[in-house]
Scaffold this motif. Structure first.
Motif, short mmCIF file in Angstrom:
data_model
loop_
_atom_site.label_atom_id
_atom_site.label_comp_id
_atom_site.label_asym_id
_atom_site.label_seq_id
_atom_site.Cartn_x
_atom_site.Cartn_y
_atom_site.Cartn_z
N ALA A 224 0.83 -1.21 0.00
CA ALA A 224 0.00 0.00 0.00
C ALA A 224 0.86 1.25 0.00
N LEU A 225 1.98 1.25 0.75
CA LEU A 225 2.85 2.42 0.81
C LEU A 225 3.54 2.66 -0.52
N GLU A 226 3.95 1.57 -1.18
CA GLU A 226 4.58 1.73 -2.49
C GLU A 226 3.59 2.28 -3.51
N ALA A 227 2.35 1.82 -3.47
CA ALA A 227 1.32 2.35 -4.37
C ALA A 227 1.06 3.82 -4.09
N PHE A 228 1.12 4.22 -2.81
CA PHE A 228 0.93 5.62 -2.43
C PHE A 228 2.02 6.50 -3.02
N LEU A 229 3.26 6.01 -3.02
CA LEU A 229 4.39 6.80 -3.50
C LEU A 229 4.44 6.88 -5.02
N GLN A 230 3.73 6.01 -5.72
CA GLN A 230 3.65 6.09 -7.17
C GLN A 230 2.43 6.91 -7.57
N GLN A 231 2.55 7.60 -8.70
CA GLN A 231 1.45 8.48 -9.11
C GLN A 231 1.54 8.72 -10.62
N PRO A 232 0.46 8.43 -11.37
CA PRO A 232 0.45 8.72 -12.81
C PRO A 232 0.56 10.22 -13.06
N MET A 233 1.08 10.59 -14.22
CA MET A 233 1.28 12.01 -14.52
C MET A 233 0.00 12.80 -14.51
N ASP A 234 -1.12 12.19 -14.93
CA ASP A 234 -2.37 12.93 -15.01
C ASP A 234 -3.20 12.85 -13.72
N ASP A 235 -2.61 12.27 -12.67
CA ASP A 235 -3.31 12.14 -11.38
C ASP A 235 -2.88 13.29 -10.48
N GLN A 236 -3.79 14.23 -10.27
CA GLN A 236 -3.49 15.36 -9.40
C GLN A 236 -4.09 15.12 -8.02
#
Length: 436
Positions: free
Chosen positions: A405-417
């Motif tokens: 869950a923490l790794e998913a939190f630290l990743q973010q698509p470019m178009d996700d604000q």
């Protein structure tokens, strides 16, 4: 205002012209004799109807060493040199929002600048230390990993340290579109010409450009143009700050800026010092970077990318930048090649104003997340080879449990604000209640 502009133009026309001539051209430098000039003055070389402008970088009596701001073709011994008696000036004003300018402040997007803009020189002293506003308010950048783990304050200056090709430009575009700053100034210094349009259309987009000013000096431009682009961008940001606005200044990159200053310094006769960089490089960097920050009214939050050569974070430019700036964000190539975007190495990144811009509860959340990430890093190799036994290390057990869950939190698509509030809420939901 119109009367003052006309009077200024008439005064300029009535001023006596001073002439000299080119006596020597060596490498990137042009030597002008018989002309009294000052450091920073512009000299017109050649045909007065279509001259090549050059900036004075060294003076010895009536002999000036100049570096051209354009093509040197046609410049040779005996060519007439005319002093303008003034340094480089640019137009500033609110109408610059949404515009793309070159390294000398001229439009690149096919439209003329509107009338009524204020003319200013690119040099300006930093705000006095005791008159600066304190950095005590956070600035949302729209990137979860930064807003929660490396919180940025209004008026702070941070470096983004990374090698080539690990996502600096993409991270800049995310920040430009997700920030809550009232205006963004982006300086692209020494970029490949191919990448400029891609950055404007794909990374920045119409939405990001709407409230931004972009200054571009590509790698094929003369060193003085690349050098001046950084000062032009900073001067534009200062105008918005002095108008009481919170400005985000993104500069890519300090390393290419230092390279331009190295070319200027060596052409002016400076001796090479640390790894070929002359002393003027290390004098220029604090002079420029200190101009960002809080003023009496508004603020400039500066994010400066540093291209780490050979992944050496202690090379002279990176080391000097780190000592001047108020924190650093490290992008890791291993994360980038593993598809982890943005490739921010949170444990190696730090913001020096976190305690002033976050609450006690937010600080506790960030500290606990870092502890779990560090615990997971310590046992990572043991887990991969199947040698770790559950129950050996309680902190590692917790870290391994929350890591997906923490790794998913630290990743973010470019178009996700993401807003800062959303980032803190998601982080609190991930961490075990007993440790938050």
């Amino acid at each position: 205002m119109l009367l003052a502009e006309r009077l200024g133009a008439l005064t300029t026309l009535a001023a006596p012209r001073r002439y000299g001539q080119v006596s020597k051209v060596v490498g990137l430098s042009v030597t002008v004799s018989g002309l009294s000039a000052r450091i920073g003055d512009l000299i017109a070389l050649g045909d007065e109807h279509n001259p090549t402008m050059a900036e004075v970088v060294a003076v010895d009596g009536d002999v000036s060493t100049c570096l051209p701001l354009g093509e040197m073709a046609g410049i040779g011994g005996g060519v007439r040199a005319t002093s303008t008696g003034a340094p480089l000036q640019i137009s500033v004003g609110d109408a610059l929002r949404g515009r793309v300018l070159d390294g000398l402040g001229r439009p690149l997007d096919g439209a003329n600048l509107p009338s009524g803009l204020e003319r200013v020189t690119v040099e300006q002293a930093p705000p006095p230390a005791l008159l600066r506003q304190r950095v005590d308010r956070p600035l949302t950048l729209g990137v979860r990993a930064i807003d929660s783990m490396i919180t940025v304050g209004r008026g702070q200056r941070l470096g983004i340290f990374a090698g080539s090709g690990v996502g600096k430009s993409s991270l800049m575009s995310m920040i430009t579109r997700g920030t809550t700053a009232t205006v963004t100034v982006v300086a692209l210094i020494g970029e490949r010409g191919r990448e400029v349009r891609e950055f404007l259309e794909n990374d920045l987009g119409e939405e990001g450009l709407r409230n931004a000013v972009v200054i571009v000096a590509t790698s094929d431009q003369p060193p003085m143009v690349r050098l001046r682009a950084a000062f032009v961008a900073t001067r534009i940001a200062e105008w918005f700050r002095d108008a009481g606005q919170d400005v985000l200044l993104l500069m890519d990159s300090i390393t290419r800026l230092a390279t331009a200053q190295r070319e200027v310094g060596l052409s002016a006769g400076e001796p090479p010092a640390s790894r070929g960089y002359p002393p003027s490089v290390f004098a220029m960097m604090p002079r420029l970077l200190e101009r960002a920050g809080g003023g009496e009214h508004g603020s400039i939050t500066g994010l400066y990318t540093v291209l780490v050569e050979g992944e050496d974070h202690n090379e002279p430019v990176a080391d000097t930048a780190r000592s001047i700036l108020d924190g650093h964000i490290v992008l890791d190539r291993r994360l980038a090649t593993a598809g982890h975007f943005p490739s921010i190495d949170v444990l190696e990144s730090v913001s020096r104003v976190v305690s002033a811009v976050t609450s006690k509860n937010e600080q506790a959340l960030a500290r606990q997340a870092r502890r779990l990430m560090a615990a997971r890093r310590d046992v990572k190799e043991l887990v991969e080879i199947g040698a770790y036994v559950s129950g050996t290390n309680p902190a590692a057990d917790q870290a391994l449990a929350v890591w997906p869950a923490l790794e998913a939190f630290l990743q973010q698509p470019m178009d996700d604000q993401s807003t800062a509030e959303q980032a803190w809420e998601q982080l609190a939901a991930i961490l075990p209640a007993s440790t938050a």
